[in-house]
Write an enzyme that holds these catalytic residues in place. Sequence first.
Site, PDB file in Angstrom:
ATOM      1  N   ASP A 180       0.824  -1.207   0.000  1.00  0.00           N
ATOM      2  CA  ASP A 180       0.000   0.000   0.000  1.00  0.00           C
ATOM      3  C   ASP A 180       0.863   1.263   0.000  1.00  0.00           C
ATOM      4  O   ASP A 180       1.835   1.363   0.746  1.00  0.00           O
ATOM      5  CB  ASP A 180      -0.885   0.036   1.236  1.00  0.00           C
ATOM      6  N   HIS A 182      -1.061   4.543  -0.593  1.00  0.00           N
ATOM      7  CA  HIS A 182      -2.062   5.465  -0.040  1.00  0.00           C
ATOM      8  C   HIS A 182      -1.686   6.937  -0.188  1.00  0.00           C
ATOM      9  O   HIS A 182      -1.692   7.702   0.779  1.00  0.00           O
ATOM     10  CB  HIS A 182      -2.335   5.149   1.425  1.00  0.00           C
ATOM     11  N   ASP A 209      -4.003  -0.395  -3.541  1.00  0.00           N
ATOM     12  CA  ASP A 209      -4.154   0.726  -2.615  1.00  0.00           C
ATOM     13  C   ASP A 209      -3.136   1.818  -2.891  1.00  0.00           C
ATOM     14  O   ASP A 209      -2.343   2.216  -2.025  1.00  0.00           O
ATOM     15  CB  ASP A 209      -4.063   0.250  -1.162  1.00  0.00           C
ATOM     16  N   ASP A 212      -6.052   7.332  -1.821  1.00  0.00           N
ATOM     17  CA  ASP A 212      -6.798   7.622  -0.590  1.00  0.00           C
ATOM     18  C   ASP A 212      -5.868   7.895   0.585  1.00  0.00           C
ATOM     19  O   ASP A 212      -4.751   7.383   0.668  1.00  0.00           O
ATOM     20  CB  ASP A 212      -7.769   6.494  -0.218  1.00  0.00           C
ATOM     21  N   ARG A 213      -6.385   8.711   1.486  1.00  0.00           N
ATOM     22  CA  ARG A 213      -5.743   9.093   2.743  1.00  0.00           C
ATOM     23  C   ARG A 213      -4.572  10.059   2.545  1.00  0.00           C
ATOM     24  O   ARG A 213      -4.540  11.101   3.188  1.00  0.00           O
ATOM     25  CB  ARG A 213      -5.297   7.858   3.534  1.00  0.00           C
ATOM     26  N   ASN A 241      -8.403  -2.767  -2.508  1.00  0.00           N
ATOM     27  CA  ASN A 241      -9.776  -2.434  -2.121  1.00  0.00           C
ATOM     28  C   ASN A 241     -10.056  -0.937  -2.193  1.00  0.00           C
ATOM     29  O   ASN A 241     -11.222  -0.520  -2.198  1.00  0.00           O
ATOM     30  CB  ASN A 241     -10.070  -2.955  -0.704  1.00  0.00           C
ATOM     31  N   HIS A 242      -9.012  -0.102  -2.290  1.00  0.00           N
ATOM     32  CA  HIS A 242      -9.235   1.342  -2.428  1.00  0.00           C
ATOM     33  C   HIS A 242      -9.255   1.787  -3.889  1.00  0.00           C
ATOM     34  O   HIS A 242      -9.514   2.971  -4.156  1.00  0.00           O
ATOM     35  CB  HIS A 242      -8.167   2.125  -1.661  1.00  0.00           C
ATOM     36  N   HIS A 293      -3.984  -8.499  -3.097  1.00  0.00           N
ATOM     37  CA  HIS A 293      -3.964  -7.371  -2.170  1.00  0.00           C
ATOM     38  C   HIS A 293      -4.336  -7.779  -0.757  1.00  0.00           C
ATOM     39  O   HIS A 293      -3.654  -7.441   0.207  1.00  0.00           O
ATOM     40  CB  HIS A 293      -4.908  -6.271  -2.648  1.00  0.00           C
ATOM     41  N   ARG A 394     -13.181  -5.727   9.806  1.00  0.00           N
ATOM     42  CA  ARG A 394     -13.412  -4.856   8.652  1.00  0.00           C
ATOM     43  C   ARG A 394     -14.857  -4.901   8.180  1.00  0.00           C
ATOM     44  O   ARG A 394     -15.336  -3.969   7.534  1.00  0.00           O
ATOM     45  CB  ARG A 394     -12.502  -5.259   7.499  1.00  0.00           C
ATOM     46  N   HIS A 421      -2.468  -4.687   2.446  1.00  0.00           N
ATOM     47  CA  HIS A 421      -3.781  -4.455   3.057  1.00  0.00           C
ATOM     48  C   HIS A 421      -3.742  -4.110   4.542  1.00  0.00           C
ATOM     49  O   HIS A 421      -4.682  -3.517   5.048  1.00  0.00           O
ATOM     50  CB  HIS A 421      -4.647  -5.693   2.831  1.00  0.00           C
ATOM     51  N   ASP A 597     -24.533  13.713  -6.647  1.00  0.00           N
ATOM     52  CA  ASP A 597     -23.916  14.918  -7.207  1.00  0.00           C
ATOM     53  C   ASP A 597     -22.909  14.513  -8.286  1.00  0.00           C
ATOM     54  O   ASP A 597     -21.698  14.560  -8.084  1.00  0.00           O
ATOM     55  CB  ASP A 597     -23.229  15.694  -6.079  1.00  0.00           C
ATOM     56  N   ASN A 639     -27.975  31.877   1.728  1.00  0.00           N
ATOM     57  CA  ASN A 639     -28.325  32.895   0.736  1.00  0.00           C
ATOM     58  C   ASN A 639     -29.698  32.670   0.125  1.00  0.00           C
ATOM     59  O   ASN A 639     -30.091  33.374  -0.808  1.00  0.00           O
ATOM     60  CB  ASN A 639     -27.268  32.959  -0.370  1.00  0.00           C
ATOM     61  N   SER A 643     -30.243  26.023  -2.696  1.00  0.00           N
ATOM     62  CA  SER A 643     -29.195  25.007  -2.730  1.00  0.00           C
ATOM     63  C   SER A 643     -28.392  25.046  -1.436  1.00  0.00           C
ATOM     64  O   SER A 643     -28.277  26.088  -0.791  1.00  0.00           O
ATOM     65  CB  SER A 643     -28.250  25.229  -3.921  1.00  0.00           C
ATOM     66  N   GLU A 648     -19.746  22.431   3.104  1.00  0.00           N
ATOM     67  CA  GLU A 648     -19.774  23.291   4.279  1.00  0.00           C
ATOM     68  C   GLU A 648     -20.708  22.731   5.341  1.00  0.00           C
ATOM     69  O   GLU A 648     -20.460  22.851   6.542  1.00  0.00           O
ATOM     70  CB  GLU A 648     -20.200  24.704   3.882  1.00  0.00           C
TER      71      GLU A 648
END
Length: 680
Positions: A180, A182, A209, A212-213, A241-242, A293, A394, A421, A597, A639, A643, A648
Amino acid sequence: MGCGTSFHGEEVKKSERAMKAAILIQKWFRCYMARLEVRRLSALNIFQSIEYADEQAQLQLSDFFSFLLDHFTDLNKKDSELMCRLFSASRICDPDSPGDKLKEYERMIDVPPSYHGPRLSFPLTVVDINAILQAFKHRQLLHARYVLQLLHETKKVLKQMPNITHLSSSYFKEITVCGDLHGKLDDLLLIFYKNGLPSGENPYIFNGDFVDRGRHSMEILIILFAFLLVYPNDLHLNRGNHEDFMMNLRYGFTKEVMHKYKHHGGQILQLLEDVYCWLPLATVIDHKILIVHGGISDTTDLELLSCFERSLVKSVLMPPMPTRTEKTQLQTYAKNQALASGFDKMPRVPYKNAAFIDRCDRSGELSRKEWKQVVDILWSDPRSRRGCFPNTGRGGGCYFGPDVTTKLFAKYGLKMIIRSHECKPEGYDICHNGRVVTVFSASNYYEEGSNRGAYLKLNPDMSPRFVQYQVSKTTHKKTFNQRVSLVESTALRALRERLIGRKSELVAAFQQFDPGDTGKISVADWVSVMDSVLNLSLPWRSLCTHLAALDPEGRVDYLSCFSHLQVQEPVLEAHSALVETLYRYRSDLEIVFNVIDKDHSGLISMEEFRQMWQLFNAHHHVDVDDTTIDHLAQSMDRNKDGSIDFNEFLKAFHVVHRHDPRWSTREETPSPTTADDETW
């Protein structure tokens, strides 16, 4: 004579005293370092328990999407547009792939004269790779046009590869295996510095992996994919897995891409989904070493893994979505994959039998059995206990014992499994009598000084040799005690934050042991509640004094567990139960929102927010009524444009830590005046 003898005797006594003092000091120092190491490993245990609990929550999202699919017809009648947007990635509503239009789209992206980064031309060369490496060392970004072109070319190369890559060690002096990363770009650059760049004489296997992170996941992908294009036979990638768009929504890579490529981030992410699903699932060296992995299970079937259409696995967190194709296309695909995978050369593998062909002779569907095979190899972990049992830590995959390893080795003639992993304190680990090796290449994974990274080198006789390292600009400027103290304080902070999301449950459970409403319970009762409510495998008894206050009789003031932090309420009128609920499920809500989104604008309409909550509430049965949610949503719309800035909105639910000098009063150091030392 007498004086000489006396003088000699005194010298001997001094020497003996000095030796005893040196032995005593060495003994004290070894004990001191051992205590520090125990503290470091205890902190890593906290980090890992929380990490696995988060992954368990992430995997439980598959149950949520299964619920939506089970009720798809009914929900689609009510919210057809929303359901379409949720499952467009699964080809329910958008069967047309944008891949054919990508080239035309790329040509429409101009690279301005003001851009001073690498300008790539395809096919790539070593010169292009060197330019990319130099740019990333100076924290430059590669232009979006080249990123899209690179991903497009990578997808074409990956589609030609089998599900399981087969290599022979006879062509190389050594093969390097990395675990990994990451998003830790400095770790990758250090590996290249110490071990050399990938080439025809220096092959690499990266075992998943990549993202991420860490903050530089995009750069790592670009580097690895560039080397893959230049050396497709010498650099090999396994899926982790990521490498999963659903995981990226929770663990930071989606945000990283949108931050670095604001105008074209959506297109990059969409193309990355396709690249992920074409990554090979495993690598086999000399028919003896299996590299995956995560691990294996008692049902792992390398024959099945070698022949099914891996591109159907868009995300292991999404339930299988059958898609119909021509039967003859699948037959051709299965035949080509079986031949390319090399299993016809492996001993004791009768893959050409009728039952094997029948399993592949289906109509382009991803069966639950195939899906489970992928989950197991991406998510499983080895354990010393015999058998195969659910990975309760997990929430996905399994724990497999040495007998499961022995069974698989006997079936396929294997001698070793190399997997990743799991973060290991020293960067690697060996178990199952040396037959299962874990290699983890991201150093300082949880915090500065928390762990070393490592990579593995296999020589022609396939014996592993480990190379360890630890990358940091500040690690070596601090003492070992200071590094351990930093890891400890960060781990405890993360654990305290965990308590907030379950505050109501914890208080209710504490009060069952406090019929007199004294606010205090025994340590044993406190441990029992923490263990049953939080479901974290932690030594709660030893952690009690670090998380709660005790009275002179040794009873726990259980409300003090929450006195050092609170959730900042975004709306003064918001009920505390609502704030706690939203804090607890904020990551899951963010993932569902990001799936909706599709343009990653960060904005969600009032109606979408309401629909999202209704879907989420239908599955989790969260006791918050729609009126309360509407009121909160309207108050967040500052505002009044209809939306909500959902990013935030989520940031509003963060934990505020209160300063308490009690946490820095205890020190375990030979120099108690160290200013920046924090301990438990």
